[in-house]
Design an enzyme around this catalytic site. Structure first.
Site, PDB file in Angstrom:
ATOM      1  N   ASN A  56      37.186  52.246  75.177  1.00  0.00           N
ATOM      2  CA  ASN A  56      36.033  51.120  74.812  1.00  0.00           C
ATOM      3  C   ASN A  56      36.528  50.136  73.717  1.00  0.00           C
ATOM      4  O   ASN A  56      35.817  50.006  72.889  1.00  0.00           O
ATOM      5  CB  ASN A  56      34.859  51.874  74.562  1.00  0.00           C
ATOM      6  N   CYS A 109      39.034  54.744  83.883  1.00  0.00           N
ATOM      7  CA  CYS A 109      38.843  56.001  83.166  1.00  0.00           C
ATOM      8  C   CYS A 109      38.922  57.219  84.058  1.00  0.00           C
ATOM      9  O   CYS A 109      38.804  58.351  83.652  1.00  0.00           O
ATOM     10  CB  CYS A 109      37.532  56.151  82.506  1.00  0.00           C
ATOM     11  N   CYS A 159      34.847  59.900  84.176  1.00  0.00           N
ATOM     12  CA  CYS A 159      33.701  59.246  84.096  1.00  0.00           C
ATOM     13  C   CYS A 159      32.536  60.148  85.122  1.00  0.00           C
ATOM     14  O   CYS A 159      33.025  60.389  86.271  1.00  0.00           O
ATOM     15  CB  CYS A 159      33.645  57.929  84.981  1.00  0.00           C
ATOM     16  N   CYS A 183      35.655  52.437  79.954  1.00  0.00           N
ATOM     17  CA  CYS A 183      37.075  52.468  80.099  1.00  0.00           C
ATOM     18  C   CYS A 183      37.438  53.519  79.108  1.00  0.00           C
ATOM     19  O   CYS A 183      36.495  54.356  78.495  1.00  0.00           O
ATOM     20  CB  CYS A 183      37.622  51.325  79.721  1.00  0.00           C
ATOM     21  N   SER A 228      28.309  49.950  76.960  1.00  0.00           N
ATOM     22  CA  SER A 228      29.726  50.017  77.077  1.00  0.00           C
ATOM     23  C   SER A 228      30.096  51.439  76.300  1.00  0.00           C
ATOM     24  O   SER A 228      29.541  51.596  75.236  1.00  0.00           O
ATOM     25  CB  SER A 228      30.467  49.002  76.891  1.00  0.00           C
TER      26      SER A 228
END
Length: 139
Positions: free
Chosen positions: A18, A89, A93, A15, A41
């Site tokens: 994070n 995101c 990404c 995300c 993550s």
């Protein structure tokens, strides 16, 4: 090759910060996956610390995230993961062929109190349970 030496599936949660959703998802997968799945993550623009309301909501279920630190998303993390789960995101990404991608639309817990974070936490837990079922053989 026995199941003991087979490569564990790996999952990366991404995300923006994070600090909330991806941290909760990683904590659930680490706990509920019982070591059968490698967990990562990261965030495209990591926050300075994990969302305190997310830490509190997870602590209510006996999962301690207080020592977690938001991590920056790296190309290597994506390359090393079998499944990449994004949480808001967008285009930040990186996409690599041959990976399983899922985009989980979840409300962002940033700036919200623990009462608002609980339903997000519970939705993430349900999705994690489905994910584990799809990645691991039945016991």
């Amino acid at each position: 090759m026995s199941t003991e030496t087979a490569k564990k599936p790996s999952v990366l949660f991404v995300c923006v910060h994070n600090a909330g959703r991806s941290q909760m998802a990683a904590a659930f997968l680490t706990t509920l996956g019982e070591g059968r799945i490698e967990v990562r993550s990261a965030g495209s623009q990591p926050a300075e610390k994990v969302n305190p309301a997310a830490v509190e909501a997870m602590a209510e279920l006996g999962i301690d995230m207080s020592a977690e630190i938001p991590k920056v998303l790296t190309t290597e993390a994506v390359k090393e993961s079998d499944v990449v789960i994004t949480m808001g995101c967008g285009d930040t990404c990186p996409i690599f062929p041959g990976k399983r991608y899922e985009d989980w639309e979840l409300e962002d817990p940033a700036g919200q109190g623990v009462d608002a974070v609980r339903p997000i936490r519970d939705e993430i837990k349900a999705r994690i349970e489905d994910l584990i079922a799809s990645l691991t053989p039945a016991k």
